[in-house]
Design a protein around this motif. Sequence first.
Motif, PDB file in Angstrom:
ATOM      1  N   SER A 140       0.833  -1.213   0.000  1.00  0.00           N
ATOM      2  CA  SER A 140       0.000   0.000   0.000  1.00  0.00           C
ATOM      3  C   SER A 140       0.865   1.259   0.000  1.00  0.00           C
ATOM      4  O   SER A 140       0.532   2.247  -0.670  1.00  0.00           O
ATOM      5  CB  SER A 140      -0.925  -0.002   1.219  1.00  0.00           C
ATOM      6  OG  SER A 140      -0.176   0.011   2.427  1.00  0.00           O
ATOM      7  N   ARG A 187      -5.193   0.779   9.387  1.00  0.00           N
ATOM      8  CA  ARG A 187      -5.333   1.222   7.994  1.00  0.00           C
ATOM      9  C   ARG A 187      -6.448   0.452   7.291  1.00  0.00           C
ATOM     10  O   ARG A 187      -7.226   1.019   6.506  1.00  0.00           O
ATOM     11  CB  ARG A 187      -4.018   1.050   7.249  1.00  0.00           C
ATOM     12  CG  ARG A 187      -3.988   1.793   5.923  1.00  0.00           C
ATOM     13  CD  ARG A 187      -2.746   1.466   5.138  1.00  0.00           C
ATOM     14  NE  ARG A 187      -2.617   2.324   3.985  1.00  0.00           N
ATOM     15  CZ  ARG A 187      -3.349   2.230   2.876  1.00  0.00           C
ATOM     16  NH1 ARG A 187      -4.301   1.306   2.805  1.00  0.00           N
ATOM     17  NH2 ARG A 187      -3.171   3.068   1.853  1.00  0.00           N
ATOM     18  N   TRP A 246       0.829   7.073   2.566  1.00  0.00           N
ATOM     19  CA  TRP A 246       1.958   6.264   2.122  1.00  0.00           C
ATOM     20  C   TRP A 246       3.238   6.547   2.909  1.00  0.00           C
ATOM     21  O   TRP A 246       4.008   5.597   3.159  1.00  0.00           O
ATOM     22  CB  TRP A 246       2.183   6.426   0.615  1.00  0.00           C
ATOM     23  CG  TRP A 246       2.779   7.732   0.162  1.00  0.00           C
ATOM     24  CD1 TRP A 246       2.128   8.793  -0.331  1.00  0.00           C
ATOM     25  CD2 TRP A 246       4.171   8.073   0.147  1.00  0.00           C
ATOM     26  NE1 TRP A 246       2.989   9.802  -0.662  1.00  0.00           N
ATOM     27  CE2 TRP A 246       4.263   9.382  -0.384  1.00  0.00           C
ATOM     28  CE3 TRP A 246       5.339   7.425   0.506  1.00  0.00           C
ATOM     29  CZ2 TRP A 246       5.474  10.046  -0.539  1.00  0.00           C
ATOM     30  CZ3 TRP A 246       6.550   8.077   0.355  1.00  0.00           C
ATOM     31  CH2 TRP A 246       6.619   9.374  -0.169  1.00  0.00           C
ATOM     32  N   TYR A 294      -8.575   3.254  -8.056  1.00  0.00           N
ATOM     33  CA  TYR A 294      -7.678   3.104  -6.916  1.00  0.00           C
ATOM     34  C   TYR A 294      -8.414   2.532  -5.705  1.00  0.00           C
ATOM     35  O   TYR A 294      -7.869   1.702  -4.960  1.00  0.00           O
ATOM     36  CB  TYR A 294      -7.035   4.439  -6.546  1.00  0.00           C
ATOM     37  CG  TYR A 294      -5.964   4.287  -5.491  1.00  0.00           C
ATOM     38  CD1 TYR A 294      -4.701   3.821  -5.823  1.00  0.00           C
ATOM     39  CD2 TYR A 294      -6.238   4.565  -4.151  1.00  0.00           C
ATOM     40  CE1 TYR A 294      -3.724   3.649  -4.855  1.00  0.00           C
ATOM     41  CE2 TYR A 294      -5.270   4.395  -3.175  1.00  0.00           C
ATOM     42  CZ  TYR A 294      -4.011   3.931  -3.535  1.00  0.00           C
ATOM     43  OH  TYR A 294      -3.047   3.746  -2.576  1.00  0.00           O
ATOM     44  N   THR A 346      -8.435   8.574  -1.976  1.00  0.00           N
ATOM     45  CA  THR A 346      -7.282   8.497  -2.872  1.00  0.00           C
ATOM     46  C   THR A 346      -6.302   9.634  -2.613  1.00  0.00           C
ATOM     47  O   THR A 346      -5.085   9.428  -2.570  1.00  0.00           O
ATOM     48  CB  THR A 346      -7.764   8.526  -4.335  1.00  0.00           C
ATOM     49  OG1 THR A 346      -8.614   7.402  -4.567  1.00  0.00           O
ATOM     50  CG2 THR A 346      -6.588   8.459  -5.302  1.00  0.00           C
ATOM     51  N   VAL A 395      -9.968   1.800   5.471  1.00  0.00           N
ATOM     52  CA  VAL A 395     -10.429   1.423   4.133  1.00  0.00           C
ATOM     53  C   VAL A 395     -11.868   0.930   4.193  1.00  0.00           C
ATOM     54  O   VAL A 395     -12.717   1.328   3.377  1.00  0.00           O
ATOM     55  CB  VAL A 395      -9.501   0.352   3.536  1.00  0.00           C
ATOM     56  CG1 VAL A 395     -10.086  -0.195   2.236  1.00  0.00           C
ATOM     57  CG2 VAL A 395      -8.116   0.930   3.276  1.00  0.00           C
ATOM     58  N   ALA A 415      -4.517   8.838   0.596  1.00  0.00           N
ATOM     59  CA  ALA A 415      -3.494   7.814   0.419  1.00  0.00           C
ATOM     60  C   ALA A 415      -2.280   8.359  -0.318  1.00  0.00           C
ATOM     61  O   ALA A 415      -1.135   7.969  -0.034  1.00  0.00           O
ATOM     62  CB  ALA A 415      -4.077   6.621  -0.342  1.00  0.00           C
ATOM     63  N   TRP A 420      -8.744  -1.115  -6.115  1.00  0.00           N
ATOM     64  CA  TRP A 420      -7.470  -1.748  -5.775  1.00  0.00           C
ATOM     65  C   TRP A 420      -7.301  -1.862  -4.256  1.00  0.00           C
ATOM     66  O   TRP A 420      -6.883  -2.908  -3.742  1.00  0.00           O
ATOM     67  CB  TRP A 420      -6.326  -0.950  -6.395  1.00  0.00           C
ATOM     68  CG  TRP A 420      -5.014  -1.014  -5.666  1.00  0.00           C
ATOM     69  CD1 TRP A 420      -4.522  -0.088  -4.802  1.00  0.00           C
ATOM     70  CD2 TRP A 420      -4.041  -2.064  -5.735  1.00  0.00           C
ATOM     71  NE1 TRP A 420      -3.297  -0.489  -4.329  1.00  0.00           N
ATOM     72  CE2 TRP A 420      -2.981  -1.696  -4.875  1.00  0.00           C
ATOM     73  CE3 TRP A 420      -3.972  -3.262  -6.421  1.00  0.00           C
ATOM     74  CZ2 TRP A 420      -1.866  -2.491  -4.703  1.00  0.00           C
ATOM     75  CZ3 TRP A 420      -2.852  -4.053  -6.247  1.00  0.00           C
ATOM     76  CH2 TRP A 420      -1.815  -3.682  -5.400  1.00  0.00           C
ATOM     77  N   GLU A 421      -7.630  -0.813  -3.515  1.00  0.00           N
ATOM     78  CA  GLU A 421      -7.507  -0.841  -2.059  1.00  0.00           C
ATOM     79  C   GLU A 421      -8.435  -1.885  -1.451  1.00  0.00           C
ATOM     80  O   GLU A 421      -8.059  -2.577  -0.493  1.00  0.00           O
ATOM     81  CB  GLU A 421      -7.821   0.542  -1.488  1.00  0.00           C
ATOM     82  CG  GLU A 421      -6.711   1.556  -1.640  1.00  0.00           C
ATOM     83  CD  GLU A 421      -5.616   1.372  -0.592  1.00  0.00           C
ATOM     84  OE1 GLU A 421      -5.755   0.500   0.272  1.00  0.00           O
ATOM     85  OE2 GLU A 421      -4.618   2.112  -0.655  1.00  0.00           O
TER      86      GLU A 421
END
Length: 427
Positions: A34, A201, A131, A75, A123, A205, A126, A78-79
Motif C-alpha cells: 500500500s 489502515r 503512504w 484506486y 485516494t 479502508v 493515500a 485496488w484498495e
Amino acid sequence: MGGLGGRERWGEPGRPGFLRTAAPWRAALYLAVSGTAGLLLCAGLLLAGVAAGVLAVLLVGVPLLAALALVGVPYAAWERRLLRVLGGPGVPGPHLVPGRPGLPAWLRLRYREPATWRELGFTLLAAFVLWPIDLTVVGCALVVPGHLLAALPLLVLDGEQVNVLKLWEVHSPPVAALAGVGGLLLLPLVAYPLTAVAAGRAALVRLVLAPGGQERRIGELVRSRARLVDAFEAERRRIERDLHDGAQQRLVALAMTLGLARLDAPPDGPLAARLAEAHREAGEVLAGLRELINGIHPQVLTDRGLPDACADAADRSPVPVDVGFDLPGRLPRPVESAGYFAVSEALANIAKHSGAGLARVDGRYADGLLTIEVSDDGRGGADPAAGTGLTGLADRVAVVDGTLTVSSPPGGPTLLRVEIPCTPTDR
C-alpha cells in the motif's frame, strides 16, 4: 478486525501463539504494497495535475481535470482487493450498475454517486498522507532488526568494520553477534505495532470505501428484483408448459373423442345434437385455453424469439399490422418477455380504443439498447390514467430497467416507444 478468517484475527494480537501466525508478515506485506502504491499514485497525480494545469490554458486540459475526478474509482477498487493480503475477503464495491450500457451512461452515474467522491477523498489521503506512514512503519519494523541481524555477516565480509544503521561502527565480532541477538529479540516485538498499524489502515479502508447502509440496501433491492424477475419468468414458463402439455392435450383428445362419437351416433337423433353441442363447447374451451397460454407465455417466444412472437401477435390482431425487426440475435428472456407483452398490450389497446385502420411495430437494437415502437393512425388521446393498461405496462418494462414513453395527441397518431438496455445472448 472482521476481515480475517480462521485463527488469525487482528483484534487479538496479544493472544497466545500470535507470533507464530502469518498475521505479522501479512501486515508487513500489506503496508509495503500500500505504501509503494501510494508513492506511485502521488507521483502520477502530481504529474497529471501539472499537465492538466498547463493544458487548461488551451482548454485541452479540462477533460483531463474531469478525468482526474474519477481516479478514485480504480484506486479504491485496488484498495478493497488489497485487503485480501491480510487473509480475509475484500470489501464489495459501493457503485451501482448503469441502467444502460456504454461510457456516457457510466460517466453520468459515477459523477452523481456520493461513493465516487468518497473514493476520491480517500485516494488523495493515500497519495499525500498515508503512504509515508505505511513505508515508515514497515521500514522501521523490518529495516532496524534486519540491520542488527546482518551486522556479523557484513563484518565478516568486510573484515574491518560495519556501520550498523549508519550510526554505530562495530569492529568486534562479539559485539556484532550481540547486535544480531538484539535484532532477533527486537523482531517479534515490532510485530505488535506493525500489526496494529495495518489493522488501523484496513479499518479506515472499510469505513470509507465499503458501501454505506443506503448503498447496501439499494444494491440488495437491485439484486432481489433481478432474482424475482428470473423466478417470475421461470414460473410463467412452467405454467405455460403444464397447460400446453397437460390440459390442452386432454382437451384435444376430448374433442377428438366427441367427434368420433358424433360419427357413430344416429344423425337425426337427440344424441347427435347433444354431441355436436359438446364438441362445439370443447372446441371453444380449447381455443380459449390457447389464448390463455399465449397470454401467459407464448411458445413461439420461447422457441423463435421476439420478432416471430410479435409477428404472431400481429396476425391475431383485428387491425392490420406491419411488423419490422432488426435484431442481432436472441435477447435475454426477461427482455424478450417484456418487449412481447408491451407489443401485445399496445395492439390490444389499438384494437379496443384507437379506431385505427393500420398499425405498425418496429424493433431495432443499437448501442446496447432494444427499442420497440408501436404506432397507429387512430384518434389518439391515449391516457395512462384512463385504464388502458399503460401504467401496468410501464411497471412491467421498468422491472428490466426499461422505459416506456407514449405520444398520443388528440386526433392522433399514437406512438408508444419501449427502450430496454440489454446484451444479446448466444442461445
